[in-house]
Design a protein around this motif. Structure first.
Motif, short mmCIF file in Angstrom:
data_model
loop_
_atom_site.label_atom_id
_atom_site.label_comp_id
_atom_site.label_asym_id
_atom_site.label_seq_id
_atom_site.Cartn_x
_atom_site.Cartn_y
_atom_site.Cartn_z
N ILE A 213 -10.21 36.38 -24.54
CA ILE A 213 -9.26 35.48 -23.87
C ILE A 213 -8.44 34.70 -24.90
O ILE A 213 -7.25 34.43 -24.68
N ASP B 226 -16.30 25.20 -18.04
CA ASP B 226 -15.61 26.27 -18.77
C ASP B 226 -16.03 26.25 -20.24
O ASP B 226 -16.20 25.18 -20.83
N LEU C 63 -6.98 29.94 -14.83
CA LEU C 63 -6.06 30.65 -15.71
C LEU C 63 -4.96 31.45 -15.00
O LEU C 63 -3.81 31.42 -15.44
N ILE D 219 -8.98 37.00 -18.10
CA ILE D 219 -8.24 35.97 -17.35
C ILE D 219 -9.02 35.56 -16.11
O ILE D 219 -9.02 34.39 -15.71
N ILE E 188 -12.10 29.35 -23.08
CA ILE E 188 -11.32 29.24 -21.84
C ILE E 188 -10.48 27.97 -21.88
O ILE E 188 -9.29 27.97 -21.54
N THR F 172 -7.56 28.29 -24.27
CA THR F 172 -6.53 29.14 -23.67
C THR F 172 -5.76 28.38 -22.59
O THR F 172 -4.53 28.48 -22.51
N ARG F 173 -6.49 27.63 -21.82
CA ARG F 173 -5.86 26.82 -20.77
C ARG F 173 -4.83 25.85 -21.36
O ARG F 173 -3.70 25.74 -20.86
#
Length: 274
Positions: free
Chosen positions: A207, A170, A243, A237, A174, A177-178
């Motif tokens: 994102i 990733d 996600l 997403i 990402i 955001t995770r």
């Protein structure tokens, strides 16, 4: 205590002779014959330490698991036990075991001990065990399972590092955001903002804009706006299969009845294997 010391001396001789299995079995048998918790502890932890010095990790975990079972039985039988003190005696030994050594079995021992030491006044358990459990889940590459421990202790940098270590291809936006969504799924807005700050050097992408908007939206009880965000950022997403479950968990955490059956079931599935 004299009986425990004599038994421990015999066990240590077995260990020195390479009879590791026999030593672990003798520790379990002899400890059940001792009367006081302190004497049992001296024998069990002394045996575990001797086995650890020989790098016999499987035997160490077997001995410690037996000790946890004895503690649980003693509590069930109504014995008064100073749980904080007992945990304090075993934690230094646990810290000396490499985290990547049979992590799943190690985790089972830590979980068992932490479950035993919980109480009405201490529902989360021991902080050092919680942190150790989180680190073991990181070793197992399961940051979502590590998250409850890191969030409970406010160790957000550790959570971010765990997510980075398990990114599995990733991109950074990402992964950031995770980490933010993990905090929000646990209803921890402070943690989400801490991760947002820790990752502020990452170039903004759609994102990450979604993550920022989530932080702004969830405390406003704006369920309709959250739905709009999900629709607007659906392609972003979808960039990572990790996600969507987190987005659903955030929705459950902030916009659904926390007393409903759906909420604990979803979080249990998301953060399973603590």
């Amino acid at each position: 205590m004299a009986s425990a010391e004599r038994a421990l001396a015999s066990i240590k001789r077995l260990v020195e002779n390479g009879e590791f299995y026999e030593a672990s079995q003798m520790a379990g048998l002899k400890s059940t014959r001792l009367k006081s918790i302190e004497a049992k502890e001296t024998l069990i932890l002394g045996t575990a330490r001797a086995l650890l010095d020989k790098l016999q990790f499987a035997m160490v975990f077997g001995v410690l698991d037996g000790w946890v079972q004895q503690l649980k039985k003693a509590s069930a039988d109504g014995q008064t036990i100073d749980k904080k003190k007992r945990v304090g005696e075993v934690v230094p030994l646990l810290k000396d075991i490499p985290e990547h050594t049979e992590s799943k079995v190690f985790l089972d021992v830590v979980n068992g001990l932490n479950e035993w030491c919980k109480s009405e006044t201490n529902p989360e358990g021991d902080q050092e065990l919680i942190f150790l459990r989180a680190k073991l889940n990181v070793a197992l590459r399961k940051p979502e399972a590590a998250a409850p421990g890191f969030v409970t202790l406010g160790r957000y940098n550790d959570l971010w590092m765990a997510c980075k270590a398990s990114a599995s291809g990733d991109e950074d936006d990402i992964t950031a955001t995770r980490a933010i969504l993990i905090c929000l799924a646990m209803h921890d807005l402070v943690g989400a903002k801490a991760i947002q700050q820790l990752t502020s050097n990452i170039s903004k992408t759609p994102i990450l804009n979604f993550a920022d908007q989530c932080i702004e939206t969830v405390p406003k009880d704006a369920k309709d706006m959250f739905k709009v965000l999900q629709t607007m950022y659906k392609p972003s997403i979808a960039r990572s299969a990790r996600l969507p479950p987190l987005v659903n968990a955030v929705e459950s955490s902030w916009f659904k009845d926390p007393n409903s059956a759906a909420m604990p079931n979803m979080l249990s599935a998301l953060f399973g294997g603590q």
